[in-house]
Each structure stands twice: as C-alpha cells, then as structure tokens.
Design a protein around this motif. Structure first.
Motif, PDB file in Angstrom:
ATOM      1  N   VAL A 172      46.993  11.141  35.806  1.00 21.96           N
ATOM      2  CA  VAL A 172      47.811  10.005  35.376  1.00 21.96           C
ATOM      3  C   VAL A 172      46.885   8.845  34.994  1.00 21.96           C
ATOM      4  CG1 VAL A 172      49.675   8.417  35.983  1.00 21.96           C
ATOM      5  CG2 VAL A 172      49.643  10.732  36.950  1.00 21.96           C
ATOM      6  N   SER A 173      46.801   8.597  33.681  1.00 21.83           N
ATOM      7  CA  SER A 173      45.949   7.530  33.158  1.00 21.83           C
ATOM      8  C   SER A 173      46.510   7.082  31.827  1.00 21.83           C
ATOM      9  CB  SER A 173      44.519   8.041  32.974  1.00 21.83           C
ATOM     10  OG  SER A 173      43.778   7.146  32.166  1.00 21.83           O
ATOM     11  N   ARG A 174      46.276   5.824  31.467  1.00 24.06           N
ATOM     12  CA  ARG A 174      46.704   5.350  30.152  1.00 24.06           C
ATOM     13  C   ARG A 174      45.646   5.647  29.096  1.00 24.06           C
ATOM     14  NH1 ARG A 174      49.103  -0.620  31.467  1.00 24.06           N
ATOM     15  NH2 ARG A 174      49.635  -0.551  29.280  1.00 24.06           N
ATOM     16  N   LYS A 175      44.460   6.076  29.545  1.00 29.25           N
ATOM     17  CA  LYS A 175      43.328   6.158  28.624  1.00 29.25           C
ATOM     18  C   LYS A 175      43.080   7.542  28.038  1.00 29.25           C
ATOM     19  CE  LYS A 175      40.881   2.316  30.769  1.00 29.25           C
ATOM     20  NZ  LYS A 175      39.846   1.974  31.735  1.00 29.25           N
ATOM     21  N   GLY A 176      43.776   8.552  28.498  1.00 28.40           N
ATOM     22  CA  GLY A 176      43.497   9.887  27.959  1.00 28.40           C
ATOM     23  C   GLY A 176      44.354  10.952  28.605  1.00 28.40           C
ATOM     24  N   GLY A 177      44.143  12.207  28.174  1.00 29.42           N
ATOM     25  CA  GLY A 177      44.908  13.325  28.714  1.00 29.42           C
ATOM     26  C   GLY A 177      46.366  13.265  28.276  1.00 29.42           C
ATOM     27  N   LEU A 182      51.780   9.909  26.759  1.00 25.62           N
ATOM     28  CA  LEU A 182      53.145   9.577  27.184  1.00 25.62           C
ATOM     29  C   LEU A 182      53.388   8.070  27.261  1.00 25.62           C
ATOM     30  CD1 LEU A 182      53.927  12.056  30.129  1.00 25.62           C
ATOM     31  CD2 LEU A 182      54.628  12.239  27.738  1.00 25.62           C
ATOM     32  N   PHE A 183      52.395   7.324  27.739  1.00 20.05           N
ATOM     33  CA  PHE A 183      52.605   5.895  28.002  1.00 20.05           C
ATOM     34  C   PHE A 183      53.128   5.122  26.788  1.00 20.05           C
ATOM     35  CE2 PHE A 183      50.372   6.301  32.092  1.00 20.05           C
ATOM     36  CZ  PHE A 183      51.165   5.473  32.862  1.00 20.05           C
ATOM     37  N   ALA A 205      46.825  10.891  40.415  1.00 23.71           N
ATOM     38  CA  ALA A 205      46.397   9.581  39.922  1.00 23.71           C
ATOM     39  C   ALA A 205      44.896   9.621  39.672  1.00 23.71           C
ATOM     40  CB  ALA A 205      46.730   8.500  40.948  1.00 23.71           C
ATOM     41  N   LEU A 206      44.423   8.937  38.640  1.00 24.80           N
ATOM     42  CA  LEU A 206      42.978   8.924  38.334  1.00 24.80           C
ATOM     43  C   LEU A 206      42.181   8.430  39.538  1.00 24.80           C
ATOM     44  CD1 LEU A 206      40.657   9.315  36.322  1.00 24.80           C
ATOM     45  CD2 LEU A 206      41.070   6.996  35.482  1.00 24.80           C
ATOM     46  N   PRO A 292      50.318   9.235  46.527  1.00 27.54           N
ATOM     47  CA  PRO A 292      50.816  10.617  46.628  1.00 27.54           C
ATOM     48  C   PRO A 292      52.055  10.926  45.806  1.00 27.54           C
ATOM     49  CG  PRO A 292      51.294   9.396  48.649  1.00 27.54           C
ATOM     50  CD  PRO A 292      50.448   8.498  47.802  1.00 27.54           C
ATOM     51  N   THR A 293      52.888   9.901  45.483  1.00 27.05           N
ATOM     52  CA  THR A 293      54.124  10.180  44.749  1.00 27.05           C
ATOM     53  C   THR A 293      53.957   9.853  43.266  1.00 27.05           C
ATOM     54  OG1 THR A 293      55.097   7.968  44.949  1.00 27.05           O
ATOM     55  CG2 THR A 293      55.424   9.493  46.804  1.00 27.05           C
ATOM     56  N   VAL A 294      54.820  10.391  42.441  1.00 25.16           N
ATOM     57  CA  VAL A 294      54.683  10.183  40.993  1.00 25.16           C
ATOM     58  C   VAL A 294      54.916   8.715  40.639  1.00 25.16           C
ATOM     59  CG1 VAL A 294      57.058  10.785  40.285  1.00 25.16           C
ATOM     60  CG2 VAL A 294      55.137  11.192  38.725  1.00 25.16           C
ATOM     61  N   ASP A 295      55.861   8.036  41.323  1.00 24.64           N
ATOM     62  CA  ASP A 295      56.093   6.601  41.047  1.00 24.64           C
ATOM     63  C   ASP A 295      54.832   5.793  41.385  1.00 24.64           C
ATOM     64  OD1 ASP A 295      59.328   5.719  40.740  1.00 24.64           O
ATOM     65  OD2 ASP A 295      58.936   7.732  41.476  1.00 24.64           O
ATOM     66  N   GLU A 296      54.202   6.115  42.525  1.00 31.04           N
ATOM     67  CA  GLU A 296      52.991   5.385  42.929  1.00 31.04           C
ATOM     68  C   GLU A 296      51.839   5.657  41.943  1.00 31.04           C
ATOM     69  OE1 GLU A 296      53.069   5.153  47.751  1.00 31.04           O
ATOM     70  OE2 GLU A 296      53.086   7.150  46.876  1.00 31.04           O
ATOM     71  N   ALA A 297      51.723   6.921  41.508  1.00 25.24           N
ATOM     72  CA  ALA A 297      50.645   7.279  40.571  1.00 25.24           C
ATOM     73  C   ALA A 297      50.794   6.538  39.243  1.00 25.24           C
ATOM     74  CB  ALA A 297      50.634   8.791  40.350  1.00 25.24           C
ATOM     75  N   ILE A 298      52.041   6.471  38.732  1.00 26.65           N
ATOM     76  CA  ILE A 298      52.286   5.762  37.463  1.00 26.65           C
ATOM     77  C   ILE A 298      52.051   4.267  37.644  1.00 26.65           C
ATOM     78  CG2 ILE A 298      54.033   5.179  35.725  1.00 26.65           C
ATOM     79  CD1 ILE A 298      55.317   7.989  36.422  1.00 26.65           C
ATOM     80  N   ALA A 299      52.568   3.717  38.759  1.00 23.88           N
ATOM     81  CA  ALA A 299      52.409   2.281  39.019  1.00 23.88           C
ATOM     82  C   ALA A 299      50.938   1.907  39.170  1.00 23.88           C
ATOM     83  CB  ALA A 299      53.191   1.882  40.256  1.00 23.88           C
ATOM     84  N   SER A 300      50.118   2.851  39.668  1.00 21.55           N
ATOM     85  CA  SER A 300      48.691   2.553  39.903  1.00 21.55           C
ATOM     86  C   SER A 300      47.934   2.272  38.620  1.00 21.55           C
ATOM     87  CB  SER A 300      48.012   3.724  40.650  1.00 21.55           C
ATOM     88  OG  SER A 300      47.768   4.820  39.784  1.00 21.55           O
ATOM     89  N   VAL A 301      48.449   2.774  37.481  1.00 19.08           N
ATOM     90  CA  VAL A 301      47.750   2.520  36.203  1.00 19.08           C
ATOM     91  C   VAL A 301      48.496   1.520  35.328  1.00 19.08           C
ATOM     92  CG1 VAL A 301      46.507   4.705  36.153  1.00 19.08           C
ATOM     93  CG2 VAL A 301      48.755   4.575  35.099  1.00 19.08           C
ATOM     94  N   VAL A 302      49.687   1.103  35.772  1.00 13.37           N
ATOM     95  CA  VAL A 302      50.424   0.059  35.037  1.00 13.37           C
ATOM     96  C   VAL A 302      49.997  -1.288  35.602  1.00 13.37           C
ATOM     97  CG1 VAL A 302      52.664  -0.912  34.489  1.00 13.37           C
ATOM     98  CG2 VAL A 302      52.376   1.572  34.591  1.00 13.37           C
TER      99      VAL A 302
END
Length: 302
Positions: A172-177, A182-183, A205-206, A292-302
C-alpha cells in the motif's frame, strides 16, 4: 547480537524501486552504511556496479557487507505481458538472483544473510483458502517464475549463508505498485471493485514492509520463505469500500472483468485472481504490525 543493533554495511539491489528506496532511507536514517548496486559504472563509494544479464558483480563493492538485500526485478504490473516482457520478468529475477548468490560466495568474508525479494505470486490463485509458508507453489506463469527465482539463490545457502525469501504482497503506497494506480482513480471519485470484488487481496503497508525486511535481517531463525502480508487479507470489494471511507469518496464504478482483460492482457488474471496469504512466520517470530488493517494501511499513506 542482531545486525540492526550496531552500524552495519548492507548492500541493496533494486535501490531505486518503491521498496528498495524506502529501505535505503530507513537504514541510513539509523546510521547503517548502504551500498547500492547500479547497472552502470559506480560513481561514488556508496555504489557498486553489477550487470545481472552478464552475471557480473563487482565483488570489491560488496566487501565488508554483513547483509545483502536483493530486490531488483522488472515490474510485474508495469507493462502489458507480451511474450518478450514475460521473458524480461523472469530473466530479471532469475539471472539477477543467480549473479548475486554466486557473487556473495566468492567474498573472502561472506555476508551473514542474503535476503531476496519474492512474491505471494508463488501461491497462485488460492480462492478463499488461507495459505501460509507451508503451502505448495500454485500453477501458472507467476508461480513458475517465483519457484525459479527462489531456487536461483541456492549457491548462497549451499555455501552456508543464511538465505531468506521475502514473499511480498500488495504494497500500500501512493508512489508505485498496484495501489499507486488505485489512489488517483479513487481520489477522483471513480473507484470501485474490480471484477466480482470477491477475490482476496493480501496487502501490506509500506511502513510494515520495511520494518518486516529489517526484522528478517535481524532474526537469525528466519530462513527460507517469509510472507510479508498483513494478518487479515481482505476482499477487493472491502478494499474498495476502505478506499472510499479513508479518502471520503464514493466508489460507484465497478470495473467489469472483461474490461480488465482488455486493458491488462494476461496481467488481468493476477488482478482478478484471489490470494489469501497469512504471515505465519513473521507473527511466530514476534513481529508486530504497525498498520494491520486495510483502513490503517491506507490511512498510513494518506
């Protein structure tokens, strides 16, 4: 005493990629000396020349390295999978790993550990069946690449070097992959599930990816495959809902499977395939996820 407890010299291939660049930043921030392997003549003391296609590594640059982290490989989602690009995906991994594994065995003092990149593509499509590192390889192009890729490190393990394979999930990153693509779509309010949306996505999460790589370097008991995925894989439908929640955007536009196949070719099978992969060995060895959760992983890069 673990590698991370003192200032270590560590070599990294793929240092300009998403994961490699983040790992180099993290290691240097903690005072470690990082040597980046580059596919051109070295221009400074922190670079080492290599040419994976010619099986050449300037071993002088690896002298004194306690660890080698090998992450280089052609991007799986970067281009349409033509026959030529499939060969590039395979060769970049297998030839590169062979070159590195043979090079470290030629050093007067070999590194304590060789940590090689791999992927959860190893397991193929697992449907809704959860799998850990004990599961066999799947069938198809990516599983066959992963099997050869991991096997190419054999010269190092045969020479008594600890070898680990980081089977990484969707970072989960805004920079690649995949997530980097998706972002912008979801931010524009155009996001939605892909295909049926029932396929499992094993994400990480990255931040946790880098922490897990460092944990493997530091943990003597970790050899062989280690899954780098968050503890609770989610379906693509749940990913879409989480992206909408965190970014506060509607997610009204499902992408039909047929459209994905048209746009992505063979790679669509990977996007539509389901992989429910669990980080058994990471958790057993005491690793703790920050996100550990998908919401936390997405929030970590937003």
């Amino acid at each position: 005493m673990g590698l991370m407890a003192h200032r270590s010299r560590i070599a990294v291939t793929g240092a300009s990629g998403l994961i490699g660049a983040a790992l180099v930043r993290s290691l240097r921030a903690d005072g470690h000396e990082v040597v980046r392997l580059v596919r051109r003549p070295a221009r400074s003391g922190d670079e080492c020349a290599w040419d994976p296609k010619r099986n050449h590594v300037d071993t002088a640059g690896l002298a004194g390295c306690e660890a080698v982290v090998h992450l280089a490989g052609a991007g799986v989602g970067d281009r349409r999978w033509t026959a030529a690009y499939k060969k590039e995906i395979r060769d970049s991994r297998v030839l590169g790993t062979t070159a590195i594994a043979e090079a470290v065995t030629r050093l007067d003092t070999p590194p304590r550990v060789l940590l090689c990149g791999s992927a959860i593509g190893y397991y193929g499509d697992t449907g809704d069946r959860p799998v850990d590192e004990s599961a066999p390889a799947g069938r198809g192009f990516l599983p066959s690449v992963c099997v050869e890729w991991e096997a190419a490190a054999a010269p190092a393990s045969e020479a008594g070097i600890r070898v680990a394979h980081a089977r990484t999930g969707l970072v989960v990153s805004r920079k690649g992959g995949a997530w980097g693509r998706l972002f912008p779509i979801f931010k524009a309010g155009l996001g939605g599930r892909l295909g049926s949306g029932e396929q499992f996505w094993s994400f990480i999460a990255l931040h946790d990816e880098i922490a897990a790589l460092r944990h493997i370097l530091d943990t003597e008991s970790l050899t062989g495959p280690v899954n780098l995925t968050a503890p609770e894989p989610v379906t693509n439908r749940e990913v879409s809902a989480a992206m909408g929640r965190v970014l506060r955007r509607p997610t009204p536009f499902p992408v039909p499977a047929a459209a994905l196949k048209l746009a992505l070719g063979d790679f669509a099978e990977d996007v539509l395939g389901s992989q429910r992969v669990l980080p058994g060995r990471l958790l057993e060895s005491g690793f703790r996820f920050a996100f550990p959760t998908v919401d936390e992983a997405i929030a970590s890069v937003v």
